[in-house]
Design an enzyme around this catalytic site. Structure first.
Site, mmCIF file in Angstrom:
data_model
loop_
_atom_site.group_PDB
_atom_site.id
_atom_site.type_symbol
_atom_site.label_atom_id
_atom_site.label_comp_id
_atom_site.label_asym_id
_atom_site.label_seq_id
_atom_site.Cartn_x
_atom_site.Cartn_y
_atom_site.Cartn_z
ATOM 1 N N ARG A 22 -42.747 -47.054 16.380
ATOM 2 C CA ARG A 22 -43.196 -46.240 15.247
ATOM 3 C C ARG A 22 -43.009 -44.734 15.482
ATOM 4 N NH1 ARG A 22 -48.821 -49.531 15.032
ATOM 5 N NH2 ARG A 22 -48.141 -50.046 17.155
ATOM 6 N N GLN A 83 -43.103 -54.573 33.521
ATOM 7 C CA GLN A 83 -42.996 -55.600 32.479
ATOM 8 C C GLN A 83 -41.555 -55.503 31.954
ATOM 9 O OE1 GLN A 83 -44.828 -54.802 28.709
ATOM 10 N NE2 GLN A 83 -45.099 -56.958 28.201
ATOM 11 N N THR A 89 -49.126 -56.930 24.595
ATOM 12 C CA THR A 89 -50.060 -56.295 25.526
ATOM 13 C C THR A 89 -50.633 -57.303 26.536
ATOM 14 O OG1 THR A 89 -51.770 -56.561 23.823
ATOM 15 C CG2 THR A 89 -50.713 -54.404 23.986
ATOM 16 N N GLY A 151 -57.023 -53.347 15.658
ATOM 17 C CA GLY A 151 -57.598 -54.676 15.740
ATOM 18 C C GLY A 151 -59.067 -54.598 15.318
ATOM 19 N N TYR A 397 -24.009 -8.112 35.471
ATOM 20 C CA TYR A 397 -23.095 -9.261 35.451
ATOM 21 C C TYR A 397 -21.679 -8.776 35.264
ATOM 22 C CZ TYR A 397 -21.472 -13.925 33.974
ATOM 23 O OH TYR A 397 -20.829 -15.120 33.869
ATOM 24 N N ARG A 450 -22.146 12.650 32.214
ATOM 25 C CA ARG A 450 -21.773 12.854 30.816
ATOM 26 C C ARG A 450 -20.946 14.139 30.670
ATOM 27 N NH1 ARG A 450 -27.676 13.942 30.564
ATOM 28 N NH2 ARG A 450 -27.857 16.195 30.273
HETATM 29 C C1 UD1 Z 1 -53.531 -52.350 20.322
HETATM 30 C C2 UD1 Z 1 -54.515 -53.537 20.198
HETATM 31 C C3 UD1 Z 1 -55.427 -53.278 19.015
HETATM 32 C C4 UD1 Z 1 -56.162 -51.973 19.197
HETATM 33 C C5 UD1 Z 1 -55.199 -50.807 19.462
HETATM 34 C C6 UD1 Z 1 -55.979 -49.611 19.925
HETATM 35 C C7 UD1 Z 1 -53.349 -55.523 21.020
HETATM 36 C C8 UD1 Z 1 -52.645 -56.775 20.632
HETATM 37 N N1 UD1 Z 1 -53.780 -54.756 20.013
HETATM 38 O O1 UD1 Z 1 -52.738 -52.350 19.169
HETATM 39 O O2 UD1 Z 1 -56.378 -54.334 18.892
HETATM 40 O O3 UD1 Z 1 -56.952 -51.696 18.070
HETATM 41 O O4 UD1 Z 1 -54.263 -51.140 20.498
HETATM 42 O O5 UD1 Z 1 -55.209 -48.464 20.044
HETATM 43 O O6 UD1 Z 1 -53.534 -55.278 22.199
HETATM 44 N N2 UD1 Z 1 -47.562 -52.214 25.618
HETATM 45 C C9 UD1 Z 1 -46.969 -52.720 26.744
HETATM 46 N N3 UD1 Z 1 -46.193 -53.836 26.628
HETATM 47 C C10 UD1 Z 1 -46.004 -54.480 25.452
HETATM 48 C C11 UD1 Z 1 -46.616 -53.943 24.298
HETATM 49 C C12 UD1 Z 1 -47.400 -52.813 24.410
HETATM 50 O O7 UD1 Z 1 -47.120 -52.178 27.832
HETATM 51 O O8 UD1 Z 1 -45.292 -55.485 25.445
HETATM 52 C C13 UD1 Z 1 -48.377 -50.994 25.735
HETATM 53 C C14 UD1 Z 1 -47.822 -49.859 24.902
HETATM 54 O O9 UD1 Z 1 -46.946 -49.046 25.690
HETATM 55 C C15 UD1 Z 1 -49.066 -49.103 24.469
HETATM 56 C C16 UD1 Z 1 -50.188 -50.136 24.553
HETATM 57 O O10 UD1 Z 1 -49.681 -51.236 25.268
HETATM 58 O O11 UD1 Z 1 -49.359 -48.039 25.338
HETATM 59 C C17 UD1 Z 1 -50.646 -50.585 23.177
HETATM 60 O O12 UD1 Z 1 -49.550 -51.146 22.470
HETATM 61 P P1 UD1 Z 1 -49.374 -50.914 20.917
HETATM 62 O O13 UD1 Z 1 -48.161 -51.638 20.479
HETATM 63 O O14 UD1 Z 1 -49.475 -49.486 20.597
HETATM 64 O O15 UD1 Z 1 -50.661 -51.692 20.359
HETATM 65 P P2 UD1 Z 1 -51.414 -51.432 18.989
HETATM 66 O O16 UD1 Z 1 -50.635 -52.021 17.877
HETATM 67 O O17 UD1 Z 1 -51.794 -50.032 18.873
HETATM 68 CA CA CA Z 2 -51.323 -48.191 20.038
#
Ligand code: UD1
Ligand code: CA
Length: 476
Positions: A22, A83, A89, A151, A397, A450
């Protein structure tokens, strides 16, 4: 404040492997700058400030750059886990398990895109695990008038937290109406976390493994999930650039207020990045930007619109409006500007003056030296009390190499002079106005290059009469 010792056997896991789609950016989300630091800096610092024994950052997308930043900034205080594919997450938290010490008492998991969280926020969730009877999992929650995107925290009829439902998975009007959201700080034992993560399934709208499903896992086993309410503004996640700027505005406001309470006048509209240090009675006017490792001493005034990056300003110095300084130092009571430009490696000592439209690059000025108007002073060494006249240029320079101009103590450089480096003007010497200095000037000598002035009496009046007659003779 946080009781650091109490988190001594707590491992922090920070999830930062996502791409941040995003953000619509080539740069990994957690490296986007906020208040002068990459996003990921803030959650890592919060974990270190809270006294966590280990800090593990899960990296993936753009991991070379993220790891390089973490190593350069935190050294071996932070470990990374990889990862390889971003499958959610929950999968990211799984990737951290190999890096967690098997004897860890407690694990705190949170996200790398939540820059406003503090050590206290982490500590209160960790402590809840100890203090709430029978709690297996503790998590932060908060209420938001506009919960879209977060969430939602679902509770049963008795008020116990039983699940977290992601925005895209909201199934009923009741769920959609829920304003209690999940800011994303979780504390549990290592064994619970390991078991819960092992059972995750990608049964959701995004086909991902959700960390949030550990809540339903606990509730399903009849285990207690404890909620820690927190203030709504403090745990905002950054998913797009609009949220980045919202969070930054809050962060910059906190920083400015901290300095105000420490005795610094910070006007509205000044921007002070994280990492800047200010002494009491400094005045930071509106529109000023202070970045990097900038330090401002007691009683110094940074007037409207100045931009300072890695600059040290000593006691009582005055930077007049719209001066731009980078990697430079300004001595006590020195005066700079308005409209001065101090480029990298410029150092002006106490009581020196650099005035309007003067540019310095890699130039030092000793105590009390002055260059008050319109000058380019590159690769110079200027002695104590020397005076550099308006329009002086250090010609440093030759098209291939840079050379040094040395102006010794007490020398006087007349206006509109050029010093063709390498060249030295000796102590107490004078350089006459409009001189092009190509050879060294000895101590106490006068250098002049001068042409001698000639006056032709009455010439201008005669010329005017001739031109007037010529114009009158022209056909209409
Ligand atoms: C997540 C939570 C949501 C919460 C919100 C708070 C989950 C499924 N949802 O959503 O409930 O309200 O954060 O801000 O956890 N990341 C990884 N690997 C991945 C995906 C994400 O390391 O495969 C990391 C991202 O770099 C980021 C963090 O996890 O720093 C959160 O991921 P993001 O996709 O932003 O989750 P949200 O949709 O914000
Ligand atoms: Ca987030």
């Amino acid at each position: 404040m946080t009781d650091r010792a109490s988190l001594a056997n707590t491992v922090a896991v920070i999830l930062a492997a996502g791409q941040g789609t995003r953000m619509k950016s080539a740069l990994p989300k957690v490296l986007h700058s906020i208040a002068g630091r990459p996003l990921v800096f803030f959650p890592v610092r919060a974990a270190l400030d809270a006294g966590c024994s280990d800090v593990i950052v899960v990296v993936g997308h753009g991991r070379g750059d993220v790891e390089a930043y973490l190593r350069a900034t935190f050294g071996d205080r932070v470990k990374t886990a990889i990862q390889a594919e971003q499958r959610g997450t929950g999968d990211a938290a799984r990737a951290a398990l190999v890096a967690i010490r098997p004897d860890a008492q407690r694990v705190l998991v949170f996200y790398g895109d939540v820059p406003l969280l503090t050590a206290d926020d982490l500590a209160s969730v960790a402590h809840k695990l100890d203090t709430e009877p029978d709690a297996t999992l503790a998590l932060a929650t908060c209420s938001l008038a506009e919960p879209f995107g977060y969430g939602r925290v679902l509770r049963n009829a008795s008020g116990y937290v039983v699940a977290i439902r992601e925005q895209k998975d909201l199934a009923s009007d009741d769920e959609r109406a829920c304003t209690e959201i999940n800011p994303g700080i979780y504390a549990s034992s290592l064994s619970f976390l390991r078991d819960a993560l092992a059972c995750l399934k990608p049964n959701n709208a995004q086909g991902e493994l959700y960390l949030t499903d550990i809540v339903a896992y606990a509730a399903g086993l009849g285990l207690r999930v404890a909620a820690v309410p927190s203030r709504a503004d403090v745990l905002a996640g950054v998913n797009d650039r609009r949220q980045l700027i919202e969070a930054e505005t809050t962060l910059l406001g906190r920083i400015a207020d901290r300095w105000r309470l420490a005795g610094v006048t910070v006007r509205a509209g000044a921007r002070i990045d994280d990492g800047v240090e200010l002494a009491p009675d400094a005045v930071i006017e509106t529109g000023v930007v202070l970045r990097g490792k900038t330090r401002v001493g007691p009683g110094a005034i940074i007037d409207v619109g100045c931009v300072l990056t890695n600059v040290v300003v000593d006691d009582g110095a005055v930077l007049k409006p719209y001066s731009v300084l980078t990697d430079a130092t300004v001595g006590a009571r020195a005066q700079v500007g308005p409209f001065s430009h101090l480029r990298p490696d410029s150092h002006i000592a106490e009581d020196s003056h650099v005035g309007n439209f003067v540019e310095l690059k890699k130039t030092t000025m000793a105590k009390g030296a002055k260059a008050n108007h319109l000058a380019y002073l590159g690769d110079g060494i200027i002695g104590e009390g020397a005076n550099i006249g308006a329009g002086t240029i250090f010609c440093n320079y030759d098209g291939f190499l840079k050379h040094t101009t040395v102006i010794e103590k007490g020398a006087f450089i007349g206006s509109d002079s050029q010093l063709v480096a390498p060249v030295t003007v000796g102590e107490g010497a004078y350089v006459g106005t409009g001189t092009t200095v190509t050879r060294d000037v000895p101590k106490d000598a006068l250098a002049l290059s001068r042409v001698r002035q000639e006056n032709k009496e009455g010439y201008a009046a005669k010329l005017r009469a001739k031109l007037k007659a010529a114009k009158a003779a022209q056909p209409r």
